[in-house]
Design an enzyme around this catalytic site. Sequence first.
Site, mmCIF file in Angstrom:
data_model
loop_
_atom_site.group_PDB
_atom_site.id
_atom_site.type_symbol
_atom_site.label_atom_id
_atom_site.label_comp_id
_atom_site.label_asym_id
_atom_site.label_seq_id
_atom_site.Cartn_x
_atom_site.Cartn_y
_atom_site.Cartn_z
ATOM 1 N N GLU A 114 -48.395 24.593 -11.270
ATOM 2 C CA GLU A 114 -48.402 25.954 -11.808
ATOM 3 C C GLU A 114 -49.636 26.732 -11.366
ATOM 4 O OE1 GLU A 114 -50.036 23.357 -15.231
ATOM 5 O OE2 GLU A 114 -48.700 23.163 -13.508
ATOM 6 N N ASP B 267 -53.912 30.088 -12.843
ATOM 7 C CA ASP B 267 -53.177 29.023 -13.525
ATOM 8 C C ASP B 267 -52.370 29.639 -14.666
ATOM 9 O OD1 ASP B 267 -53.121 25.848 -13.967
ATOM 10 O OD2 ASP B 267 -53.190 26.819 -15.922
ATOM 11 N N ILE B 268 -51.083 29.253 -14.778
ATOM 12 C CA ILE B 268 -50.248 29.733 -15.887
ATOM 13 C C ILE B 268 -50.650 28.981 -17.152
ATOM 14 C CG2 ILE B 268 -47.901 30.013 -16.775
ATOM 15 C CD1 ILE B 268 -46.922 30.014 -13.875
#
Length: 466
Positions: A382, A339-340
């Site tokens: 994301e 996950d960003i």
Amino acid sequence: MKDNYLNFLIQVSNILAHELNTDNLTEELKKILSGYSNVVEFKTYVWDSITSTLRDCGNNWAIIEETDGLYNNYENIKESDFIINSKTYKLPPVVSDITLKLSSLCMPMIKDGKTFGILEIKFEENTTVNMEFLFLMKILSSQISLKLQNIVLNEQSKINVEFHDSMKNIAKIIETQYELNYIVPIIGEMLDRFITDHLIYVFLIQDEKFNLVWPKACKDERVYEALNKLTPETEYILTNNDKIGAFPLISEEGELSGCIVARSTLDALSRRDISYLEQLTHQSAITINRANSYSKILQYATIDALTNLNNRRQFELRLGQEIATTKRQNNPLCAMMIDIDFFKKVNDTYGHASGDAVLRGVAGIIKSALRESDIPSRYGGEEFAVLLPYTHIDEAKIVGERLRKTIEESNIPINCEDTETSSIKVTISMGIAEFNNTETGEELFERADKALYEAKTTGRNRICTV
């Protein structure tokens, strides 16, 4: 006395020369006027032709209730110079020695020979003024009229620019995104930033009922009551004294597919708000309809259009294949969930086009850091998912750490038009799990997702394993 009035006009001119919003302008003029007379209140009101209401310029453009006597003053003053103590009054041709006792004074603001607002001044009891003061107030109203015209024009222009930006941005979303669970929150955030005085809710019809998809909760039962009244033919519904507005989303087939709701506990929706919301809802419906169409087309595709990685459907297909191979050959298999970090902040700060650039940049780094046999995919929004065949968890941690560090040290180009920023740095959080040969593919990724959650809640920019 004449010197005092001259100083007054000089002070007023100095104030009007500054860049002030309407709140500050009203307050500064009251301070100056209070130095020359016993002023209790100084207010400016502008007629809003779109909503057919008077608005208080010094109070965030609040709408004045129609029962207020100001509406009578606004109508009556069009043929007069002043309303003094609730009675109309015209100035004589020349200054005389007449004095008047004032409790209130209203003056018209003129634009192109027409009244577009009024100034209202209230005085302490038994305040006496002469004719020179009234002539001075007439000059004052002319000066303030010009200033307010410019302020109103600038503020309306700013609103129009923000509105068209919102329309354009909602239309652009579909160029790179087609997942409803990703684009609906973006649309909700855009509407929320534009319609600042009301909370925005986005509902979609799923399983033949309205489901709230943005934000996470709505506890006002009156909102749901409004939803139940909607039909495909409904333009919009206003309830709770116009403080709640429900604007339907219509599918390409002419059916009700969802609804955007604006809700406030304080302010009614103005005609301008309603007009903007109608247009924004229509644009949102077009974007959501296109997303649905794209989704139907892309459900048979294998590649994510934005990142060129496997899409979620293809990932789930490959997961089933790798699980079967692993069980048959008794080989190790690891799964990563990535996950960003703080991705919403990227969108909010630099815009969604820059957010898409970050997704592409991170996807490129992920792909280049892995082996040919590894299977990277865009899982949604994301989030990325990676399968690592023939890999034990200790080896996967080494791969993950190398990937995490590479992303942390990379400058990702964004080409943001609104700032001079050409690249930014981001970090990722990661969860890793190793297949235990008794679980399903879904259970494997539930454990990897649980590890990702731990990484995010314990500081981000880190790897956790289960």
